[in-house]
Design an enzyme around this catalytic site. Structure first.
Site, short mmCIF file in Angstrom:
data_model
loop_
_atom_site.label_atom_id
_atom_site.label_comp_id
_atom_site.label_asym_id
_atom_site.label_seq_id
_atom_site.Cartn_x
_atom_site.Cartn_y
_atom_site.Cartn_z
N ARG A 250 0.93 -1.15 -0.11
CA ARG A 250 -0.04 0.04 0.06
C ARG A 250 0.79 1.39 0.02
O ARG A 250 0.28 2.22 -0.33
CB ARG A 250 -0.79 -0.03 1.33
CG ARG A 250 -1.96 -1.14 1.24
CD ARG A 250 -2.92 -0.76 0.11
NE ARG A 250 -3.76 0.84 0.01
CZ ARG A 250 -4.85 0.99 0.81
NH1 ARG A 250 -5.56 0.40 1.46
NH2 ARG A 250 -5.25 2.18 0.71
N TYR A 448 -3.01 -22.62 15.37
CA TYR A 448 -2.88 -22.84 13.74
C TYR A 448 -3.99 -23.95 13.52
O TYR A 448 -3.47 -25.18 14.23
CB TYR A 448 -1.65 -23.20 13.21
CG TYR A 448 -1.29 -23.31 11.82
CD1 TYR A 448 -0.88 -21.87 11.18
CD2 TYR A 448 -1.79 -24.25 11.17
CE1 TYR A 448 -0.99 -22.13 9.89
CE2 TYR A 448 -1.68 -24.40 9.66
CZ TYR A 448 -1.17 -23.42 8.95
OH TYR A 448 -0.96 -23.28 7.71
#
Lengths: 533, 533
Positions: A250, A448
């Site tokens: 960005r 996870y």
């Protein structure tokens, strides 16, 4: 050749073993294979490029297909269905910072949106073009793949930002050095991508996350070059490194990255221990971490993951012997597999092992030695390939992850697994879910979670299943005080959940920074921040 | 009672010893004591407050004097001369976040500049009011000094932002915990100040810098409350923590801070080793660090500092015996004192020592055991008091610090010491300069330089001497690739040198962030950023 619609090189193929097929059939029912689109069909569907011509830009349909998507499950479904939606209007492969600047000027002048592409391994939608009136140019960093400088005294190495994991290590090794950043995407992902998405590797316990490894960089922005010098530590105001880390394309194009490297260790070994249950395993891992026992990695599988891994290992007889032995030692149906590493000089490895042993004993762990640890090491980068084998049998697999304080770990794991499990219950579908802790900190741990579900009758319905699972799990993460991503970044998929972590003012500050470095709003728009910004 | 014009409590007084006086006289000539202004005179000089009345604001002259300056050498000269310049127009001592918000609203409505005041220990001008048409309100965080929450499982403790070092440790200790953040200013400095100025403590090697200890916070801004939740690690975009770290009161008022704490260690010991010269010492320290030998602190004095410390220790006979012994073992005039710590379980301490021993031997270090290490421990927070003893004898002392990559360490130390030494040469003045490395990283080290010079005939001339030294040393730091501050922050004194580290774009980004959180520009204006912004 690299697969156009999946992970890694085409020559690597790991079909699902018969035992695994049976296991999944029992758990969630037979798979439902969906028809795959061919590359030719997809190429034929690519619309004309809207980009003004430029000698550095390639507008071939195949290049545009191969840079249209990452490796998220929605990406996978898009590529396999052939219903890809947006393609970049062209792909450039610059070879120098000058060429990057030239392409950025071109983009500003021609109102072109720019996506920086490293290894294309994003699992959160980072590098997908968005529907826009402005054309999209994807800027591949493929050619920025060299070791540029090595400072042996300061343990610093500068690489082109597009250097993937294997080329990082292979260029350092002859000099006696290594980086030690091993995300599961290591084969494809690049050092620039690691920085842009705040990646973490399997041995972050020893080598640190990319935040700790990232020492400096050059970043081309539309407003000029941002050079971050290498300084070991500084109290001089907010850290610009930490603004670029997680900037997800960005703010600018990272062209080179200086990382903190280490001398190659004299020795490295991985061990596997079984704890009798989840509670004792979590406590042991927390204690090992908080006591600063210098291990180089830890991974604790919950009972469901332990069971799944032993079932899928494919050596039924050997595993039966192991299970009988473990059972005698007290690790039975609730047992949890704990893999840990020791790395360093022989003396350091020996002393780390000696310090860990009493803790493992205290929590009734049974150490099975290095045999299973070697297996883990051999297979440590193979998981992304497993999606292929499952897919061929009509199953979809995805993973999600977070990190929470230790006090929240048990409830968070429970809530995430439950949210996933419950999602398709009303439709009569079961989901196979399992979890591990693999990045541990004094304060808490990553979580996870892997889940396998059956493909629905159509691609759209399959994607809809994924969406419902992802949404339910993401809400469970937020509700339990977790980050929406510990190691995969934000992209588009996690942006709606960012506010819980950053707050209104934090989101506004990041938005301001994007505007500051990219006042034209052409750098990877639509990523990182929620779209109501 | 706390001194109004110097360091610490009035009951602590360490006059210069006769041996030290003689030593300095030989080195740089006899001191030149300057007359001290009295508190009464200074109070009488305080102008009327320009602040509209508010029940939470105290406008007594004495409070305003006691919050006018920090602990830099210019601050010292201002306070001792009585020529203080600016005073805050009032001081508030809020007791809750609500009261902070009320005072911020008041400041916005009445165009008042706000300075947040922690322990007043800044050595870079952070908390000094600037000349301005708008009145200044200093907001003391004195009452935010409690342990609010302790999470024993996640090793997290939440404190009021104004809690000073001793109150941090004394509130944790009964629970079996500690923070381990020990800057030299520990006695006065506060956890909010550590965060706002990116502080580092003597045992950062074990416990980390404040960046690593800082887990979350609440910050009141004129735009609302920014809450930073505790998350062990995140890849979700730029880190808001790292924007508040080093924000130096420009973005908001930190009201509480959550830090990562540790269980109290079973054992802690400090050892002193002498290396034959600077080169072998630097190499040994670098090697110990890069090999990840788990020591809990390291400090390497250069020959000049080693010599000075032995001379000033004040036990001439014992030191003579030590020097003869060291000389026999090969550590003579160029010898360098190396202090290091081991902390943790007895087993961990033992193994750390065993791992360190061969490295120390390899570089010909002579280990003198824990006797001098205990001395270091006893005196670790006394250095700031030494300015008083020197001042009484007509000497001024200051320190400056940076951090550079290992490859730059020898040249940077040399350049900084030379720059200081040369500054007053044309005036025929000598300066006594010495240096140590005390915060070490895989990539490089901090450099901490102390210098003593004679006061000039007047306060103005003495300040001018300091200015010339500071400028020359700062330029040497920048020229040698160092940060303008490794542990003291920017304030006003370091702001002119910030651009070298942050770049034009980096400075602009920090400026943007200040505007974003403080659109009225009332939060500690004039600090952190260069004034041409």
């Amino acid at each position: 050749m690299r697969r156009w619609n999946g992970w890694g090189d085409e020559s690597n193929h790991y079909p699902l073993k018969e035992e695994a097929k049976q296991f999944l059939g029992q758990q969630i029912g037979p798979g439902n294979p969906l028809p795959d689109a061919s590359l030719e069909t997809v190429i034929a569907s690519v619309p004309a490029s809207r980009l003004p011509e430029h000698p550095l830009i390639n507008t071939d349909a195949e290049h545009r297909v191969r840079h249209a998507r990452g490796q998220s499950l929605p990406d996978w479904l898009a590529l396999h269905s052939g219903n890809i939606g947006q393609f970049p209007d062209g792909v450039a492969f610059p070879e120098s910072a000058d060429q990057v600047r030239e392409l950025m000027n071109y983009a500003v002048q021609n109102h072109v949106e720019l996506i920086t592409y490293g290894g294309g391994s994003s699992v959160a939608g980072h590098i997908n073009p968005r529907p826009s009136e402005r054309p999209t140019l994807t800027l591949s960093m493929l050619n920025f793949n060299q070791l540029i400088h090595l400072d042996r005294e300061s343990n610093l190495a500068t690489f082109g930002a597009g250097t993937p994991g294997p080329l990082i290590e292979s260029q350092l090794k002859p000099h006696g050095y290594m980086l030690g950043h091993f995300p599961q995407s290591w084969e494809l992902s690049t050092v620039g991508g690691w920085v842009a998405s705040r990646s973490s590797g399997q041995q972050s316990l020893r080598y640190g996350r990319i935040e700790q490894l990232f020492a400096g960089a050059n970043i081309e922005t539309t407003e000029g070059t941002l050079s971050i010098p290498t300084i070991p530590a500084s109290s001089a105001g907010p850290d610009i490194r930490e603004i670029i880390l997680g900037s997800e394309g960005r703010m600018g194009v990272i062209t080179d990255v200086t990382v903190r490297v280490s001398p190659l260790p004299e020795q490295e070994r991985f061990y596997v221990v079984f704890f009798p249950d989840w509670d004792s395993g979590v406590q042991a891992v927390r204690y090992l971490t908080q006591q600063r026992i210098p291990l180089s990695m830890m991974r604790l599988s919950n009972p469901q993951e332990t069971w799944t891994q032993l079932k899928l290992a494919g050596h039924a007889t050997a595993i039966n012997v192991l299970e009988r032995y473990l059972s005698l030692r007290g690790a039975r149906t609730q047992k949890c597999m704990f893999t840990f590493g020791v790395t360093g000089s022989k003396a350091a490895c020996k002393s780390a092992l000696a310090l860990a042993a009493p803790v493992i004993k205290q929590f009734e762990g049974v150490n099975t030695g290095t045999l299973l640890g070697k297996k883990w090491e051999e297979n440590r980068f193979k998981s992304p390939y497993l999606r292929h084998g499952l897919w061929e049998q009509g199953y979809a697999v995805d993973t999600l992850e977070t990190a929470v304080d230790w006090v929240r770990v048990p409830a968070a794991v429970d809530a995430i697994e439950r949210a996933i499990n419950n999602t398709l219950k009303s439709a009569g579908e079961r989901i196979h879910v399992f979890t591990h802790l693999s990045h541990v900190y004094n304060q808490g741990s990553s979580i996870y979670t892997t889940y396998v579900f059956r493909c629905a009758k159509t691609y759209d319905e399959t994607l809809d299943r994924w969406r419902r699972i992802k949404q339910a799990a993401s809400q469970a993460i937020i509700k339990n005080g977790g980050t929406i991503s510990h190691q995969h970044g934000v992209g588009t998929d996690h942006a709606p959940y960012l506010k819980a972590e950053k707050g209104e003012l934090g989101i506004a500050a990041i938005d301001r920074l994007c505007h500051q470095f990219d006042p034209n709003g052409i750098m990877n728009p639509g990523k990182l921040l929620p779209q109501d910004q």
